[in-house]
Scaffold this active site. Structure first.
Site, PDB file in Angstrom:
ATOM      1  N   GLY A 131       0.819  -1.223   0.000  1.00 19.73           N
ATOM      2  CA  GLY A 131       0.000   0.000   0.000  1.00 19.73           C
ATOM      3  C   GLY A 131       0.846   1.263   0.000  1.00 19.73           C
ATOM      4  O   GLY A 131       2.043   1.232   0.292  1.00 19.73           O
ATOM      5  N   ARG A 179       0.401  -5.825  -4.553  1.00 18.65           N
ATOM      6  CA  ARG A 179       0.561  -6.752  -3.436  1.00 18.65           C
ATOM      7  C   ARG A 179       0.832  -8.139  -3.986  1.00 18.65           C
ATOM      8  O   ARG A 179       0.530  -8.425  -5.133  1.00 18.65           O
ATOM      9  CB  ARG A 179      -0.732  -6.805  -2.611  1.00 18.65           C
ATOM     10  CG  ARG A 179      -1.001  -5.522  -1.865  1.00 18.65           C
ATOM     11  CD  ARG A 179      -2.162  -5.709  -0.923  1.00 18.65           C
ATOM     12  NE  ARG A 179      -2.516  -4.453  -0.291  1.00 18.65           N
ATOM     13  CZ  ARG A 179      -1.873  -3.927   0.745  1.00 18.65           C
ATOM     14  NH1 ARG A 179      -0.846  -4.547   1.275  1.00 18.65           N
ATOM     15  NH2 ARG A 179      -2.259  -2.786   1.264  1.00 18.65           N
ATOM     16  N   ASP A 200       6.122  -6.007   5.609  1.00 19.17           N
ATOM     17  CA  ASP A 200       6.684  -7.274   6.086  1.00 19.17           C
ATOM     18  C   ASP A 200       6.525  -8.393   5.049  1.00 19.17           C
ATOM     19  O   ASP A 200       7.420  -9.222   4.893  1.00 19.17           O
ATOM     20  CB  ASP A 200       6.071  -7.672   7.432  1.00 19.17           C
ATOM     21  CG  ASP A 200       4.591  -7.899   7.349  1.00 19.17           C
ATOM     22  OD1 ASP A 200       3.850  -6.935   7.092  1.00 19.17           O
ATOM     23  OD2 ASP A 200       4.164  -9.064   7.498  1.00 19.17           O
ATOM     24  N   THR A 217       6.021   0.787   6.777  1.00 22.70           N
ATOM     25  CA  THR A 217       4.808   0.477   7.531  1.00 22.70           C
ATOM     26  C   THR A 217       4.280   1.754   8.133  1.00 22.70           C
ATOM     27  O   THR A 217       4.917   2.333   9.028  1.00 22.70           O
ATOM     28  CB  THR A 217       5.033  -0.590   8.624  1.00 22.70           C
ATOM     29  OG1 THR A 217       3.953  -0.508   9.558  1.00 22.70           O
ATOM     30  CG2 THR A 217       6.353  -0.444   9.365  1.00 22.70           C
ATOM     31  N   ASP A 256       1.936   2.066   9.986  1.00 22.75           N
ATOM     32  CA  ASP A 256       1.473   1.819  11.363  1.00 22.75           C
ATOM     33  C   ASP A 256       2.583   1.974  12.396  1.00 22.75           C
ATOM     34  O   ASP A 256       2.310   1.939  13.596  1.00 22.75           O
ATOM     35  CB  ASP A 256       0.911   0.388  11.496  1.00 22.75           C
ATOM     36  CG  ASP A 256      -0.318   0.180  10.658  1.00 22.75           C
ATOM     37  OD1 ASP A 256      -0.836   1.165  10.102  1.00 22.75           O
ATOM     38  OD2 ASP A 256      -0.781  -0.972  10.559  1.00 22.75           O
ATOM     39  N   ASP A 297       4.858  -0.176  13.260  1.00 26.64           N
ATOM     40  CA  ASP A 297       4.874  -1.358  14.135  1.00 26.64           C
ATOM     41  C   ASP A 297       6.175  -2.155  14.018  1.00 26.64           C
ATOM     42  O   ASP A 297       6.197  -3.369  14.195  1.00 26.64           O
ATOM     43  CB  ASP A 297       3.663  -2.268  13.836  1.00 26.64           C
ATOM     44  CG  ASP A 297       3.582  -2.676  12.379  1.00 26.64           C
ATOM     45  OD1 ASP A 297       4.369  -2.159  11.561  1.00 26.64           O
ATOM     46  OD2 ASP A 297       2.715  -3.503  12.044  1.00 26.64           O
ATOM     47  N   ARG A 310      -3.422  -1.511  12.131  1.00 24.90           N
ATOM     48  CA  ARG A 310      -4.055  -2.836  12.057  1.00 24.90           C
ATOM     49  C   ARG A 310      -3.848  -3.617  13.346  1.00 24.90           C
ATOM     50  O   ARG A 310      -4.754  -4.279  13.824  1.00 24.90           O
ATOM     51  CB  ARG A 310      -3.461  -3.634  10.886  1.00 24.90           C
ATOM     52  CG  ARG A 310      -3.767  -3.039   9.522  1.00 24.90           C
ATOM     53  CD  ARG A 310      -3.047  -3.805   8.439  1.00 24.90           C
ATOM     54  NE  ARG A 310      -3.330  -5.222   8.519  1.00 24.90           N
ATOM     55  CZ  ARG A 310      -4.420  -5.806   8.047  1.00 24.90           C
ATOM     56  NH1 ARG A 310      -5.324  -5.088   7.421  1.00 24.90           N
ATOM     57  NH2 ARG A 310      -4.606  -7.096   8.178  1.00 24.90           N
TER      58      ARG A 310
END
Ligand code: JJ5
Length: 469
Positions: A119, A183, A209, A237, A239, A241, A284
């Site tokens: 993404g 993806r 990842d 990422t 996020d 994370d 997420r």
């Protein structure tokens, strides 16, 4: 620094052929026999003088080269060092990133490939631009290719384009990725065939990842065939994370954009009786964006993150605490991370996207409907406005802080790759640029520590109950 005799300061043990991978410990030389969970694989010894050795400042000083034995502790607390040094001499260390005096590849022999996967995230174009500029200006590599639409471009007959400094000079001003993305994996054999066909010796993978697992598969295939191709990742990422990393690129920009959405939700909430602004942000499995944006905005009254389950009913459930807030202040703002409250949603089987991520049920839509129907049934007026800014956040250009960070990541990724380092990602740990083996970076996720200062700050800024049960 670890004590003398530690693997970090060890002497050169053995040398292997340039084409076969060996493990360079976080230290000088090669230690195929020494166990080091954070050792960086390398294609072989560095025997070529770096072109950067010719760089001198106005006083004639050369640039600050880094040596492979320079490393930092994974855990830099004094208790960790004391306990670790006494109990076991092999406390984990990470190799410092930076230019090496001697490199593995002869720049004129090297062709570079770049691929962006997964993404969108602010900063992708900055990283591409940085890689191209550094490869061309610092190392004078022969050619840089960009693969179109993720790993798919590595197997399509005309899936690549040539990149140069002129072509990429303005791309950082745009959001998204000029290379396109996709993806999902491709067959490692077919991807390596294409790398060989194009004469590529260095592949940079900018992705999440799943893409890093793909990078490992490519590196495995390269090793099995005895090829000397370095695979270096720049972890993406939004996020935030990532383990062993202070921050991921794009995170600051994303949090800043999320603040704008919270601000809109706040305006909407204040503009109607018992107005409720509900904003869903990315996250997420980790609620870092929700926490950072809520803290920066100061307008969030409830922050719901994946790390902490919450109930709708019950004495401190969302419904009663929201009602109390509305009775007191007549408006409220809720920030919910996309992975929060999954336990509340019906789990009819587990679906996955092409990257292998579990498809989450939409907590934002669910909460909006649940709040509306709960208060309608109670005949308690609520005016709810739901905002989902995810795609607007993902596609913006990087802010200045992220732009600088992306440039630094790209610079150091090229330094590492020119040394033949492989199966590693770049990261910032305790404000130092480091090399992290991919297998370590993908082993676990970083999460908001519910006993740590970030979550405590969020609780302090919102006034929400410790547990919404
Ligand atoms: O299984 C995972 C996992 C493991 C580590 N699923 C999603 C995220 C994850 N991490 C964090 C992570 C995210 C992006 C990158 Cl590029 C990396 Cl290397 C790790």
């Amino acid at each position: 620094m670890p004590a003398p005799g530690h693997r970090c300061l060890g002497a050169k043990a053995s040398r292997t052929r340039a084409s076969s991978a060996c493990v360079a410990a976080a230290g000088s030389g090669y230690f195929p026999a020494v166990k080091n969970d954070f050792a960086i694989r390398s294609l072989g010894p560095c025997e070529v003088d770096s072109p950067l050795a010719k760089f001198h400042d106005h006083e004639g000083k050369t640039i600050d080269f880094v040596e492979d034995h320079e490393c930092i502790l994974v855990d830099d607390t004094l208790s960790a060092v004391r306990g670790g040094a006494a109990a076991a001499p092999d406390f984990p260390v990470l190799e410092l990133a930076g230019p090496r005096r001697r490199i593995f590849f002869s720049p004129t022999d090297v062709r570079v490939g770049i691929v962006t996967c997964g993404g969108l995230c602010p900063g992708l174009n900055n990283v591409i631009r940085g890689l191209v500029m550094v490869a061309e200006f610092h190392y004078r590599v022969q050619k840089v290719y960009g693969f179109r639409y993720g790993y798919a471009g590595l197997v399509a007959p005309d899936g690549h384009v040539e990149l140069d400094s002129e072509g990429v000079s303005e791309i950082h001003k745009l959001g998204g990725t000029v290379l396109g993305s996709s993806r999902g994996p491709q067959k490692p054999k077919a991807m390596v065939d294409r790398l060989v066909e194009l004469g590529i010796r260095i592949l940079f993978v900018i992705g999440g990842d799943g893409s890093m697992r793909g990078a490992v598969a490519i590196a495995d295939e390269v090793r099995q065939r005895g090829l000397g191709i370095a695979v270096v990742g720049i972890p993406k990422t939004i996020d935030n994370d990532l383990l062993f990393m202070d921050q991921s690129f794009g995170f600051q920009t994303a949090a800043g954009e999320a603040v704008r959405a919270i601000d809109c939700a706040h305006r909407e909430a204040k503009g109607a009786p018992n107005g409720v602004g509900l904003v869903k942000v990315m996250g997420r499995h980790s609620g870092f964006i929700a926490c950072a944006a809520a803290l920066a905005s100061g307008d969030a009254n409830f922050v719901l993150i994946p790390e902490i389950p919450f109930r709708l009913d019950g004495p401190n459930g969302l419904f009663p605490v929201l009602q109390r807030r509305l009775e007191r202040r007549q408006h409220a703002v809720i920030v919910v991370a996309e992975g929060a409250g999954q336990e509340l949603l019906a789990t009819a089987g587990e679906e996955r996207d092409a990257s292998g991520n579990v498809k989450l049920k939409d907590i934002g839509v669910f909460l909006a409907d649940a709040i509306k129907s709960h208060f309608a049934a109670k005949q308690f007026e609520v005016n709810l406005k739901y905002i989902d800014p995810s795609y607007m956040i993902r596609s913006v250009p990087a802010n200045s802080a992220d732009a600088v960070f992306c440039a630094t990541l790209a610079l150091n990724a090229v330094h590492a790759a020119m040394c033949g380092k492989t199966e590693m990602v770049l990261g910032m740990w305790h404000r130092r640029l480091v090399h992290v083996p991919i297998h370590q970076a993908i082993a676990r996720r970083n999460k908001v520590d519910l006993t740590g200062p970030l979550w405590l700050s969020v609780l302090g800024a919102t006034g929400q109950p410790l547990a919404m049960q």
